[in-house]
Design a protein around this motif. Structure first.
Motif: not given
Length: 490
Positions: A121-148
């Motif tokens: 479960i801890a490993q899965r949580i880590q993977e989910i956290d990484r996914d969350l970070e990637r998704e957060e980065a993607r969301r941030h990039e999408a927001l930046e692209e939308a702003k541009r």
């Protein structure tokens, strides 16, 4: 008075010439103004055309930017929907993490048994956290692209507004230029009307000037005639005074009125009588002492020319008679020869074609010496037609038939035939050689040919051979006795 009138007319002429020069200068200035207005009008037309082209280009760019704006809006809407999906996934992941944490606190007592599961479960949580970070980065990039893209859309809206304003300004300028063009055209038309009016005024002035000049010339002519008449009368008076003084020894200038005398004639009758006498004297002219000799010489010249004319007329009649007799004799000889050639032509044509019909005839039988000659031929199995419609071989055979017909009508001791058998096939070569043999007893033939059958029927052959390169040698062979000179033909 005439001199005064001439001076006044001369002054008027100078005034009119000055007015005409002023009109011409004004016409020149108007021409320069018209040329300048025409140049400005051409420049305005070119500027209007350039602005119209720019307007069309800007409209095209506006349409392209509108298409790009629509695509950007569509892509922004797509990115917004993707952002909502990612937010939903993040919420689901957070809920999953919360449930995992709750399960971890509930299962704390079962830690020993569930260590492996905890690790997973801890490993899965880590993977989910990484996914969350990637998704957060993607969301941030999408927001930046939308702003541009929002900034780009805003910039495009501003550029579109500027372009529309520029187009509006260009349209207003084009409209103003069109109005200026119309005004310039009106000015040009008005200037042209003024120029036309000035031209008409100039023509009127020129016409008046010509009339004044004509009057001045007429007055000058009248003055000259008056001066000439006065001079003539003075000379005649002097002449008569001298003549009366010489013949009658009377000086008219010294006579008094009572010494002159009177007569019964009125002044009009006296003047008419003097005019009649003068006319008679003028008609009589001076006495020509050589008139008799000149008359006799002219009579002799007239008799000589009359004799020459009679001789020429008799010579002309004699020559016309000789020409008529010559034409009659030549016409008879021509018709006789033409008929003979026509009869021979029919026979030789049937011989050459083994049948058929042919004839020659005059285009104008009333004037045979100036008429053209037409040839008609009908080979076996064909209809009667002109020789120009026959094939090449048929034309060659028809020409040979006519040639032999002429040669039969007027034979000669010598004849040269150059490649006349070239268009003929073997059967026609045989007919040609048969006709040729009929003439060998009367004439000698030199035939230039490359056909073997024609060579075989010759009495002697003459050719050129080249036994050595570059050295030609003449070779002759006499067929009749088979004598062959030294050197063989190649």
């Amino acid at each position: 008075q005439l001199g005064t009138e001439i001076q006044e007319l001369t002054a008027q002429v100078q005034q009119h010439e000055a007015a005409g020069n002023a009109v011409r200068r004004e016409l020149g200035e108007l021409g320069v103004l018209i040329a300048r207005q025409s140049t400005e009008l051409d420049n305005l037309v070119q500027t209007s055309e350039s602005l119209a082209a720019q307007r069309d280009e800007l409209c095209g760019r506006r349409d392209a930017l509108e298409e790009q704006r629509k695509e950007a809006v569509a892509r922004a809407d797509t990115m917004a929907s993707d952002d909502e999906v990612m937010q939903h996934e993040i919420a689901e992941a957070q809920e999953t993490a919360s449930r995992a944490r709750q399960a971890l606190s509930v299962c704390a007592n079962e830690l020993a048994d569930l260590r492996v599961r905890q690790a997973g479960i801890a490993q899965r949580i880590q993977e989910i956290d990484r996914d969350l970070e990637r998704e957060e980065a993607r969301r941030h990039e999408a927001l930046e692209e939308a702003k541009r893209r929002r900034e780009a859309i805003t910039s495009q809206h501003k550029e579109r507004t500027q372009l529309e304003e520029s187009i509006r300004l260009h349209l207003e300028r084009a409209q103003a230029l069109s109005e200026n063009k119309e005004q310039a055209r009106g000015k040009v038309i008005e200037a042209e009307n003024q120029r036309q009016q000035l031209l008409e005024d100039s023509e009127t002035v020129e016409k008046d000037l010509r009339e004044v000049r004509e009057k001045a010339r007429a007055a000058q002519a009248r003055l000259h005639e008056a001066e000439l008449a006065l001079s003539q009368r003075e000379e005649r008076v002097g002449f008569f005074q001298e003549r009366i003084l010489d013949e009658y020894n009377v000086a008219l200038a010294s006579l008094r009125e009572e010494e002159v005398g009177t007569d019964d004639y009125t002044p009009e009758e006296r003047d008419k009588l003097v005019s009649d006498v003068r006319a008679r004297l003028q008609r009589m002219g001076e006495v020509n002492l050589m008139a008799i000799e000149e008359f006799e010489a002219l009579e002799k010249r007239e008799a000589f020319l009359t004799g020459q004319l009679d001789d020429l007329q008799r010579a002309r009649e004699t020559l016309l008679g000789v020409i008529a007799r010559s034409d009659k004799k030549i016409r008879a000889m021509f018709m006789e020869t033409f008929e003979a050639i026509g009869n021979h032509f029919r026979n030789y044509f049937r011989t050459m074609f083994s049948g058929g019909q042919a004839r020659i005839y005059l285009l104008d039988e009333d004037d045979p010496l100036e008429s053209g000659i037409e040839i008609e031929a009908r080979p076996p199995g064909k209809k009667l037609q002109s020789i120009s419609l026959l094939s090449g071989g048929e034309q060659a055979m028809t020409a040979l038939a006519l040639l032999f017909s002429i040669f039969r009508a007027k034979p000669s001791p010598f004849c040269v035939l150059d490649e006349v058998d070239a268009p003929l096939d073997d059967a026609n070569i045989g007919r040609f050689l048969k006709i040729l043999e009929d003439f060998t007893n009367e004439s000698q033939f030199v035939v230039i040919t490359h056909n073997k059958q024609t060579m075989a029927h010759g009495d002697a052959l003459y050719g050129v051979t080249m036994q050595e390169r570059g050295i030609s040698q003449l070779v002759s062979v006499r067929i009749s006795d088979k004598e062959q000179p030294a050197g063989s033909a190649a």
